[in-house]
Design a protein around this motif. Sequence first.
Motif, PDB file in Angstrom:
ATOM      1  N   ILE A 175       0.683  -1.190  -0.021  1.00 19.16           N
ATOM      2  CA  ILE A 175       0.018   0.083   0.106  1.00 19.16           C
ATOM      3  C   ILE A 175       0.762   1.256  -0.108  1.00 19.16           C
ATOM      4  N   ILE A 176       1.885   1.284   0.837  1.00 18.61           N
ATOM      5  CA  ILE A 176       2.765   2.272   0.807  1.00 18.61           C
ATOM      6  C   ILE A 176       3.311   2.589  -0.442  1.00 18.61           C
ATOM      7  N   GLY A 177       3.895   1.532  -1.073  1.00 24.54           N
ATOM      8  CA  GLY A 177       4.252   1.428  -2.360  1.00 24.54           C
ATOM      9  C   GLY A 177       3.558   2.226  -3.526  1.00 24.54           C
ATOM     10  N   ILE A 178       2.058   1.802  -3.442  1.00 21.58           N
ATOM     11  CA  ILE A 178       1.308   2.357  -4.223  1.00 21.58           C
ATOM     12  C   ILE A 178       1.379   3.967  -4.194  1.00 21.58           C
ATOM     13  N   PHE A 179       1.340   4.420  -2.903  1.00 22.10           N
ATOM     14  CA  PHE A 179       1.173   5.836  -2.652  1.00 22.10           C
ATOM     15  C   PHE A 179       2.338   6.535  -3.380  1.00 22.10           C
ATOM     16  N   LEU A 180       3.715   5.653  -2.911  1.00 20.64           N
ATOM     17  CA  LEU A 180       5.064   6.437  -3.369  1.00 20.64           C
ATOM     18  C   LEU A 180       4.974   6.492  -4.868  1.00 20.64           C
ATOM     19  N   PHE A 181       4.502   5.249  -5.465  1.00 17.69           N
ATOM     20  CA  PHE A 181       4.458   5.168  -6.988  1.00 17.69           C
ATOM     21  C   PHE A 181       3.853   6.503  -7.774  1.00 17.69           C
ATOM     22  N   ILE A 182       2.562   6.776  -7.324  1.00 16.76           N
ATOM     23  CA  ILE A 182       1.721   7.918  -7.736  1.00 16.76           C
ATOM     24  C   ILE A 182       2.432   9.018  -7.570  1.00 16.76           C
ATOM     25  N   VAL A 183       3.005   9.457  -6.326  1.00 12.33           N
ATOM     26  CA  VAL A 183       3.713  10.781  -6.012  1.00 12.33           C
ATOM     27  C   VAL A 183       4.948  10.875  -7.046  1.00 12.33           C
ATOM     28  N   ALA A 184       6.022   9.823  -7.058  1.00 11.19           N
ATOM     29  CA  ALA A 184       7.355   9.649  -8.000  1.00 11.19           C
ATOM     30  C   ALA A 184       6.717   9.894  -9.296  1.00 11.19           C
ATOM     31  N   ARG A 185       5.888   8.924  -9.867  1.00 12.77           N
ATOM     32  CA  ARG A 185       5.848   9.127 -11.051  1.00 12.77           C
ATOM     33  C   ARG A 185       5.139  10.696 -11.534  1.00 12.77           C
ATOM     34  N   THR A 186       4.319  11.023 -10.867  1.00 11.21           N
ATOM     35  CA  THR A 186       3.765  12.571 -11.326  1.00 11.21           C
ATOM     36  C   THR A 186       4.964  13.289 -11.108  1.00 11.21           C
ATOM     37  N   LEU A 187       5.870  13.410 -10.282  1.00  8.85           N
ATOM     38  CA  LEU A 187       6.896  14.305 -10.214  1.00  8.85           C
ATOM     39  C   LEU A 187       7.887  13.951 -11.452  1.00  8.85           C
ATOM     40  N   LEU A 188       8.328  12.633 -11.674  1.00 12.72           N
ATOM     41  CA  LEU A 188       9.092  12.515 -12.781  1.00 12.72           C
ATOM     42  C   LEU A 188       8.407  13.043 -14.116  1.00 12.72           C
ATOM     43  N   LYS A 189       7.233  12.959 -14.181  1.00 11.94           N
ATOM     44  CA  LYS A 189       6.576  13.147 -15.518  1.00 11.94           C
ATOM     45  C   LYS A 189       6.663  14.889 -15.660  1.00 11.94           C
ATOM     46  N   LEU A 190       6.607  15.482 -14.412  1.00 14.21           N
ATOM     47  CA  LEU A 190       6.693  17.147 -14.434  1.00 14.21           C
ATOM     48  C   LEU A 190       7.958  17.390 -14.972  1.00 14.21           C
ATOM     49  N   LEU A 191       9.179  16.748 -14.753  1.00 14.73           N
ATOM     50  CA  LEU A 191      10.371  17.114 -15.240  1.00 14.73           C
ATOM     51  C   LEU A 191      10.351  17.330 -16.454  1.00 14.73           C
ATOM     52  N   ALA A 192       9.579  16.928 -17.393  1.00 17.62           N
ATOM     53  CA  ALA A 192       9.443  17.077 -18.886  1.00 17.62           C
ATOM     54  C   ALA A 192       8.514  18.176 -19.426  1.00 17.62           C
ATOM     55  N   GLU A 193       7.861  18.670 -18.247  1.00 13.52           N
ATOM     56  CA  GLU A 193       6.817  19.576 -18.644  1.00 13.52           C
ATOM     57  C   GLU A 193       7.268  20.949 -18.778  1.00 13.52           C
ATOM     58  N   ASP A 194       6.744  21.739 -19.718  1.00 12.67           N
ATOM     59  CA  ASP A 194       7.168  23.180 -19.996  1.00 12.67           C
ATOM     60  C   ASP A 194       6.249  24.303 -19.751  1.00 12.67           C
ATOM     61  N   ASP A 195       4.904  23.755 -19.395  1.00 10.83           N
ATOM     62  CA  ASP A 195       3.898  24.604 -19.064  1.00 10.83           C
ATOM     63  C   ASP A 195       3.929  24.931 -17.520  1.00 10.83           C
ATOM     64  N   PRO A 196       4.347  26.124 -17.123  1.00 13.59           N
ATOM     65  CA  PRO A 196       4.607  26.361 -15.706  1.00 13.59           C
ATOM     66  C   PRO A 196       3.221  26.008 -14.708  1.00 13.59           C
ATOM     67  N   PHE A 197       2.103  26.456 -15.456  1.00 18.14           N
ATOM     68  CA  PHE A 197       0.705  25.897 -14.547  1.00 18.14           C
ATOM     69  C   PHE A 197       0.522  24.731 -14.404  1.00 18.14           C
ATOM     70  N   VAL A 198       0.957  24.076 -15.305  1.00 17.12           N
ATOM     71  CA  VAL A 198       0.715  22.438 -14.969  1.00 17.12           C
ATOM     72  C   VAL A 198       1.702  21.971 -13.884  1.00 17.12           C
ATOM     73  N   VAL A 199       3.156  22.471 -14.050  1.00 18.50           N
ATOM     74  CA  VAL A 199       3.849  21.903 -13.228  1.00 18.50           C
ATOM     75  C   VAL A 199       3.398  22.530 -11.429  1.00 18.50           C
ATOM     76  N   LEU A 200       2.932  23.631 -11.427  1.00 25.48           N
ATOM     77  CA  LEU A 200       2.737  24.155 -10.193  1.00 25.48           C
ATOM     78  C   LEU A 200       1.333  23.417  -9.534  1.00 25.48           C
ATOM     79  N   ALA A 201       0.336  23.457 -10.642  1.00 21.01           N
ATOM     80  CA  ALA A 201      -0.747  22.761 -10.062  1.00 21.01           C
ATOM     81  C   ALA A 201      -0.737  21.287  -9.705  1.00 21.01           C
TER      82      ALA A 201
END
Length: 390
Positions: free
Chosen positions: A284-310
């Motif tokens: 269960i802990i791993g599922i929560f960590l995966f969602i958080v980590a995957r989102t943050l990794l996806k944001l590294l390639a995002e160029d829209d500041p609104f998307v990154v901040l939100a």
Amino acid sequence: MAALSRSDNSILGRWWWTVDRWTLGCVGILIGFGYVLMLAASPAVAARIGASRDMFILKQVIFLALAGLVVMATSLLSLKGVRRIALAGCLLALAATALTLVHGVEIKGARRWIALPLMSVQPSEFLKPFFAVVTAWLLCEGKRTRAFPGMLLAFGVFGVILLLLKSQPDIGMLSVITCVFMTQLFIGGLNLFLVGCGVGSMAAAFVFAYTVFPHVRSRVTRFLHPEQGDHYQIDTALQAFGNGGLLGRGPGEGRVKDLLPDAHADFVFAVAGEEFGMIVCLFIIGIFLFIVARTLLKLLAEDDPFVVLAASGLVCGFGLQAFVNMASSLHLIPTKGMTLPFISYGGSSAISVALTIGLLLALTRRRTRASRLDDMPRAKRGGAARRMFA
């Protein structure tokens, strides 16, 4: 849905091939755990209060089904739709939270709920996702248009929320929203000196809460000095984890649900530990960590500041809520009545977390150039279009 063709241009087809299916699958797993743990924990709690043994189960089936629909419906939104629903939702949540101070239901000395015919609603739960998106929009607009006081307005909205939650009082919710706000300010490029001032202000606010609010002082004192006060709930929860061991005692064999009044809500993680063991808890802990980590990794390639901040604000609030619930059950932090996303019982919590994940999926969907153009302010579309086709 896996049979949908990539050439399918329907709304559902475009959604399926652009949404983050890994995060969507993790949400499905959490909802599945929510059903299983409600079957395990809620009958004993319902019987203890003299209600039907199936009362909590039936309600949670409806809540989680609605949550799943909310996730899918919200994830279909465009960036423009995300901004609009967040602004309207934030205004409604602020008004409803203010209403609790006048017509709210008082439980354990706090006015946080509005009584409806079939359930009670906690409006402050909905402030978390909507405030994160509104703050991101205000900060981005402030940087894009110098005459627009985005930073000032963001602090103004936060100040209103601070006053409302302090008056209820709901220090735990205020702490989560404050951490989300500080995270967004930091990612948004706020001067490090001002970030340090913000952290110092948070520390001062915690000292103030410890001094002013007896329930906060009691919880902190019991955490720091285990020999003082009543530790029945946390001692029982820790004993449940010990009884569960590595593989658990088996479904339905746990005893913590018969002893704790909030076994289906605040201490549902202890029920999981006793009946299904440490391996399932780590999963269960791993599922929560995966969602958080995957989102943050996806944001590294995002160029829209609104998307990154939100998205940063949304995933910060989601991860922090999960951490607070599980850490409280394990006595790693002072106890705080905060639900475990998609797993604990509660209609307001389930729908607000569903909005959080739905908005997060909408923000992180893969977008074509045409869809990005549609999301731009109208005044900038011409220049963007000329650059696009130049």
